[in-house]
Design an enzyme around this catalytic site. Sequence first.
Site, PDB file in Angstrom:
ATOM      1  N   ASN A  84       0.811  -1.223   0.000  1.00  0.00           N
ATOM      2  CA  ASN A  84       0.000   0.000   0.000  1.00  0.00           C
ATOM      3  C   ASN A  84       0.847   1.277   0.000  1.00  0.00           C
ATOM      4  O   ASN A  84       0.316   2.364   0.125  1.00  0.00           O
ATOM      5  CB  ASN A  84      -0.991  -0.005   1.172  1.00  0.00           C
ATOM      6  CG  ASN A  84      -0.310   0.015   2.516  1.00  0.00           C
ATOM      7  OD1 ASN A  84       0.921  -0.050   2.605  1.00  0.00           O
ATOM      8  ND2 ASN A  84      -1.089   0.097   3.578  1.00  0.00           N
ATOM      9  N   HIS A 102      -5.646   7.006  10.305  1.00  0.00           N
ATOM     10  CA  HIS A 102      -4.454   7.142   9.446  1.00  0.00           C
ATOM     11  C   HIS A 102      -4.751   6.894   7.977  1.00  0.00           C
ATOM     12  O   HIS A 102      -3.897   7.088   7.133  1.00  0.00           O
ATOM     13  CB  HIS A 102      -3.361   6.205   9.914  1.00  0.00           C
ATOM     14  CG  HIS A 102      -3.448   4.797   9.376  1.00  0.00           C
ATOM     15  ND1 HIS A 102      -4.583   4.035   9.472  1.00  0.00           N
ATOM     16  CD2 HIS A 102      -2.532   4.026   8.744  1.00  0.00           C
ATOM     17  CE1 HIS A 102      -4.358   2.841   8.930  1.00  0.00           C
ATOM     18  NE2 HIS A 102      -3.131   2.811   8.482  1.00  0.00           N
TER      19      HIS A 102
END
Lengths: 480, 149
Positions: A202, A403
């Site tokens: 990611n 986040h």
Amino acid sequence: MAIKVEQIDECRWRIPREGAMRTDGLIFASQQMMKVLQQEHALEQVRNVATLPGIVGPSLAMPDIHWGYGFPIGGVAAFDAETGVVSPGGVGYDINCGVRLMRSNLAVTDVRPHLQALADTLFRNVPSGVGSHRRDLKLTLAEERRVLQQGARWVVERGLGTAEDLRHIEAGGCIEGADPELLSDRALERGRNQLGTLGSGNHFIEVQQVEEISDPAAAEVLGLFPGQVTVTIHTGSRGLGYQVCDDYLRVMLRAARKYGIALPDRQLCCAPLGSPEGRQYLAAMACAANFAFANRQLITAWVRQSFEQVLGASAGALQLSLIYDVCHNIAKWEQHEFEGRRRRLCVHRKGATRAFPPGHPEIPACYRQIGQPVLIPGDMGRYSYVLVGTAGAMSETFGSICHGAGRVLSRHAAKKVARGRNIIGELAARGIVLRAAGRATVAEEISEAYKDVMEVVGVVQQAGLGRIVARMRPLAVIKG
Amino acid sequence: MPEPLRPQGAVKGGYRLLEHTADMGIEAWAATLDALFVCAAQGLQEILFGRPCSAEPRQQQELELEAGDREELLVAWLGEILFMVEQRGFCPALFHIEKIDRQRLRGSVVGEYQREGLRPLREVKAVTYHRLSVRRQDGGWQARIYLDL
């Protein structure tokens, strides 16, 4: 096993203290998010964290919570300096994985004709994917040790960045107390050829356009305007951080036995903050955190270089400056008011971001009036957000918010959804250029694999933990 | 659960990959502890290189490991294989456990160095201790282990 959850209000849920729990669990989520959460192990992980010695306040989870290992992703827990513990599983393998956001004076119309070239150049200049590295960056062991002690400053002192950059990084781009002597040879070896690499999965670089401003006054302070081109970088401490975590998990497994700490999951192994094992982990973790700050600073330099090469103007002329850089996997010593008393606490954020309110002394002076900038990436097909911290976060979550979007589909499930589709073509049809190094990355990282980050930041704002400033849409995405 | 039993040639046992929202896991089973460790390693090989993996058995890497118990020994074993792949650029083809007890193992990994067409599919950051188990079941052995991706 079903976890007992009580709804407090529209976006707060409590796991009441029972059994070995020393405190309640407190989860920020919408009704819809909670339905999904009850089908996986993340709530059990919130409960497990609540059993750790010296925890202060509830075991917290942000709206991007999902099943991690040890702590849930999106987990926050604060520990008392005297009675509390530090757990490498509460920080994660990718120590100081984080996000930084750069602004420019470019409008989307300036960049649109050059997007393919920009994506190719970024992909070439910034090593990405498994085992990649820049052949022109070779560190000696002595240089690597200085990186571990100095963080982003080491990079800036080599002409790759400015003093202004350092002022716009959490902790100034350097966590104090780093001791390279506490790292294994294997950790140092893994770090030496991985500095200045994006990694895989990611992690990404994204060229974006500012799509919507929600808070014009704060946006002005951050230098953001509609249609503006920005760049987000998401990466961490690479193999060095993974090795530090791995090495200290072994230390902490022994330490937990030595100090008689009962563990509901071995990944939560820990040691008292004041113990030699606890202090050594924090000093080793600081090395990895500094490595990550240096990594993002180096990549920033190559992002600037890429814009210069493609647009034929200097980074200075393009005003490619750093807005902010935040950590989202870290344990930090902080001062917090709790139950009317000022206390020194070790706050673990595992997939969660610090979000200090206006006026806090640790925020750069230029942002102190609006609160700390918080950078929340979404998925590669939709959007990302900039928020600012509020007093609500300080009083309820030890100055922390989410986040990112948080995964909802496993990689296997994502691949099934992507099967037979041309994901790169679909993104291109929406004006997004994608370059990806990993063979598995594109299918596993499709938008559908993630929650809609708009819903996640919506819960954050509704709960009063943060304030939305701007939304950005991707133009070009470089994936590892 | 994604896949059914995968029999592993001469080794009596198998593995399947476990779903996890962000990461991946391996469940392995076998008649003996040494075969269990081989099956778990084959699961890791599939996650890293896919199936079938075309690596040839050209070079042998010897391993001797020690850990606190069987579970931690399994983490150490898979962790060493991961290190070989990530840092040494190796691609395993076959796994062999020569000797194993509760805290120690001696074994080897046979394969070749990575080349074009033989690169990892994805990065695996680490082998975790989350929900880790190695236990006797139905006269054989079963293990569960999760990886951080």
